[in-house]
Write a protein that holds these residues in place. Structure first.
Motif, short mmCIF file in Angstrom:
data_model
loop_
_atom_site.label_atom_id
_atom_site.label_comp_id
_atom_site.label_asym_id
_atom_site.label_seq_id
_atom_site.Cartn_x
_atom_site.Cartn_y
_atom_site.Cartn_z
N ALA A 194 9.82 -1.00 3.76
CA ALA A 194 8.42 -0.81 3.41
C ALA A 194 7.51 -0.63 4.62
O ALA A 194 6.44 -0.02 4.52
CB ALA A 194 7.93 -1.98 2.55
N ARG A 198 0.52 -6.86 -7.58
CA ARG A 198 0.87 -5.64 -6.88
C ARG A 198 0.39 -5.74 -5.44
O ARG A 198 -0.76 -6.00 -5.17
CB ARG A 198 0.23 -4.44 -7.55
CG ARG A 198 0.89 -3.13 -7.14
CD ARG A 198 0.41 -2.00 -7.98
NE ARG A 198 -0.73 -1.35 -7.35
CZ ARG A 198 -1.16 -0.14 -7.71
NH1 ARG A 198 -0.57 0.50 -8.69
NH2 ARG A 198 -2.19 0.39 -7.11
N GLN A 199 1.34 -5.51 -4.53
CA GLN A 199 1.03 -5.57 -3.12
C GLN A 199 0.54 -4.21 -2.67
O GLN A 199 1.17 -3.18 -2.94
CB GLN A 199 2.27 -5.96 -2.31
CG GLN A 199 2.90 -7.26 -2.78
CD GLN A 199 4.22 -7.53 -2.11
OE1 GLN A 199 4.44 -7.11 -1.00
NE2 GLN A 199 5.11 -8.22 -2.82
N LEU A 211 10.73 -2.01 -12.72
CA LEU A 211 9.68 -2.11 -11.72
C LEU A 211 8.38 -2.64 -12.32
O LEU A 211 7.68 -3.45 -11.70
CB LEU A 211 9.43 -0.75 -11.08
CG LEU A 211 10.50 -0.21 -10.12
CD1 LEU A 211 10.20 1.23 -9.76
CD2 LEU A 211 10.61 -1.08 -8.87
N TYR A 257 6.59 -5.88 -10.81
CA TYR A 257 5.40 -5.74 -9.99
C TYR A 257 4.08 -5.62 -10.75
O TYR A 257 3.04 -5.43 -10.14
CB TYR A 257 5.54 -4.53 -9.06
CG TYR A 257 6.60 -4.73 -8.00
CD1 TYR A 257 6.40 -5.62 -6.95
CD2 TYR A 257 7.82 -4.07 -8.07
CE1 TYR A 257 7.36 -5.83 -5.99
CE2 TYR A 257 8.80 -4.27 -7.11
CZ TYR A 257 8.57 -5.16 -6.08
OH TYR A 257 9.54 -5.37 -5.13
N ARG A 281 4.58 -0.49 -6.21
CA ARG A 281 4.06 -1.47 -5.26
C ARG A 281 2.71 -1.07 -4.67
O ARG A 281 2.11 -1.83 -3.91
CB ARG A 281 5.06 -1.70 -4.13
CG ARG A 281 6.25 -2.53 -4.54
CD ARG A 281 6.98 -3.08 -3.33
NE ARG A 281 6.09 -3.78 -2.42
CZ ARG A 281 6.46 -4.22 -1.22
NH1 ARG A 281 7.69 -4.02 -0.79
NH2 ARG A 281 5.60 -4.85 -0.44
N ASP A 292 15.83 -2.84 -4.96
CA ASP A 292 14.50 -3.39 -4.68
C ASP A 292 14.50 -4.11 -3.33
O ASP A 292 13.58 -3.94 -2.51
CB ASP A 292 14.13 -4.35 -5.81
CG ASP A 292 12.85 -5.11 -5.54
OD1 ASP A 292 11.79 -4.46 -5.46
OD2 ASP A 292 12.91 -6.35 -5.44
N ALA A 316 12.46 -2.83 -0.05
CA ALA A 316 11.47 -3.74 0.52
C ALA A 316 11.64 -3.85 2.03
O ALA A 316 10.65 -3.98 2.77
CB ALA A 316 11.58 -5.12 -0.13
N TYR A 337 9.43 3.30 -6.79
CA TYR A 337 9.26 1.99 -6.16
C TYR A 337 7.97 1.94 -5.35
O TYR A 337 7.19 0.99 -5.45
CB TYR A 337 10.47 1.70 -5.26
CG TYR A 337 10.31 0.46 -4.41
CD1 TYR A 337 10.62 -0.79 -4.92
CD2 TYR A 337 9.83 0.55 -3.10
CE1 TYR A 337 10.47 -1.93 -4.14
CE2 TYR A 337 9.68 -0.58 -2.32
CZ TYR A 337 9.99 -1.82 -2.85
OH TYR A 337 9.84 -2.95 -2.08
N ARG A 338 7.75 2.96 -4.55
CA ARG A 338 6.53 3.03 -3.74
C ARG A 338 5.28 2.94 -4.61
O ARG A 338 4.35 2.19 -4.32
CB ARG A 338 6.54 4.35 -2.95
CG ARG A 338 5.27 4.65 -2.16
CD ARG A 338 5.20 6.11 -1.82
NE ARG A 338 5.18 6.94 -3.04
CZ ARG A 338 5.34 8.27 -3.04
NH1 ARG A 338 5.54 8.90 -1.90
NH2 ARG A 338 5.28 8.94 -4.17
#
Length: 270
Positions: A164, A267-268, A259, A263, A222, A157, A161, A218-219
């Motif tokens: 990103a 969530r970003q 995840l 998240y 987020r 993670d 990040a 992961y993508r």
């Protein structure tokens, strides 16, 4: 009551190990460079890299769980060119050697060493340092155990990040099975007190997953909008980088579930 000393107990894995030990009713002493606030353990101020405080920390100790390590990649959450050239050994080699010697003097009953799956073929300097430390444990006159674990979710993670900001992520299609520290802690604590010594079953996550697929999950977790470029990697190169599938016990928590926990609240979006 028998006393257990945990090194590296303030790290991600170490905290989970200490939680399990305390939850199971063990008397725990935690070695750290400075005293923490946790009140359900004894604190021993010391430093594996220098040897300060180690002899005092080992007084009356029955079992040592050595979860300490120094990985520049893990600390910064990313790889730099220097990581392909060298890695510090003061904690993982010299510190381990010093700790083993003092454990022999203090007649410690069991020394459990936390290591990494796939070290024998890995070529990164950090992996070679870890292997050198592990070999010291195996050569020790103590009753020892070695538990090798796959890479941890939190570290992946952290590394992802750091990528990103890139619009395109080149990611190998090689499969491996990373694992959560909570599952590793369960396995380590079980191995520490079941009366069995020597090389123990290594532990990985429940799912074999390609690095490209892992990055994609992961993508999506987020809410990022990035293109993943799958790239092929030879088996020899993959093993040299430590991308292998473990042979041993499997943890329970999947990457996707980890995840979601990480998240799902905030969530970003980028």
């Amino acid at each position: 009551m028998a006393l257990t000393l945990v090194t590296g107990g303030t790290g991600h894995l170490g905290r989970d190990i200490v939680d399990r030990l305390v939850g199971d009713g063990h008397h725990v002493r935690l070695l750290a460079r400075s005293r923490g606030t946790r009140a359900d353990v004894e604190w021993a101020v010391g430093d594996l890299a220098t040897g300060a405080g180690l002899q005092e920390a080992l007084h009356d100790v029955d079992t040592v769980i050595n979860a300490a390590t120094y990985s520049p990649i893990a600390r910064r959450g990313g790889v730099r060119p220097v990581d392909f050239l060298r890695s510090p050994s003061a904690v993982d080699v010299e510190g381990t050697e010093r700790l083993l010697s003092l454990c022999e003097q203090e007649s410690v009953r069991h020394f459990l060493h936390v290591s990494i799956v796939g070290l024998d073929d890995a070529t990164l300097p950090y992996a070679r340092v870890k292997l050198a430390g592990e070999r010291l444990v195996r050569a020790s006159a103590l009753s020892w155990s070695v538990v090798r674990a796959m890479p941890f979710y939190y570290l992946l993670d952290k590394i992802l990040a750091g990528l990103a900001w890139l619009p395109l992520w080149p990611m190998p299609t090689t499969s491996f099975n990373p694992v959560d520290t909570s599952d590793v802690a369960d396995h380590i604590v079980a191995c520490a007190f079941d009366g069995i010594f020597g090389e123990r079953a290594e532990i990985g996550g429940p799912q074999d997953i390609s690095i490209a697929a892992l990055a994609g999950q992961y993508r999506d977790a987020r809410g990022l909008h990035r293109k993943i470029l799958p790239i092929a990697m030879s088996e020899a190169k993959a093993r040299g980088m430590g991308f292998v599938v473990s042979r041993g016990v499997r943890g329970r928590l999947a990457w996707a579930d980890w995840l979601q926990r990480r998240y799902s609240v905030t969530r970003q979006v980028a």
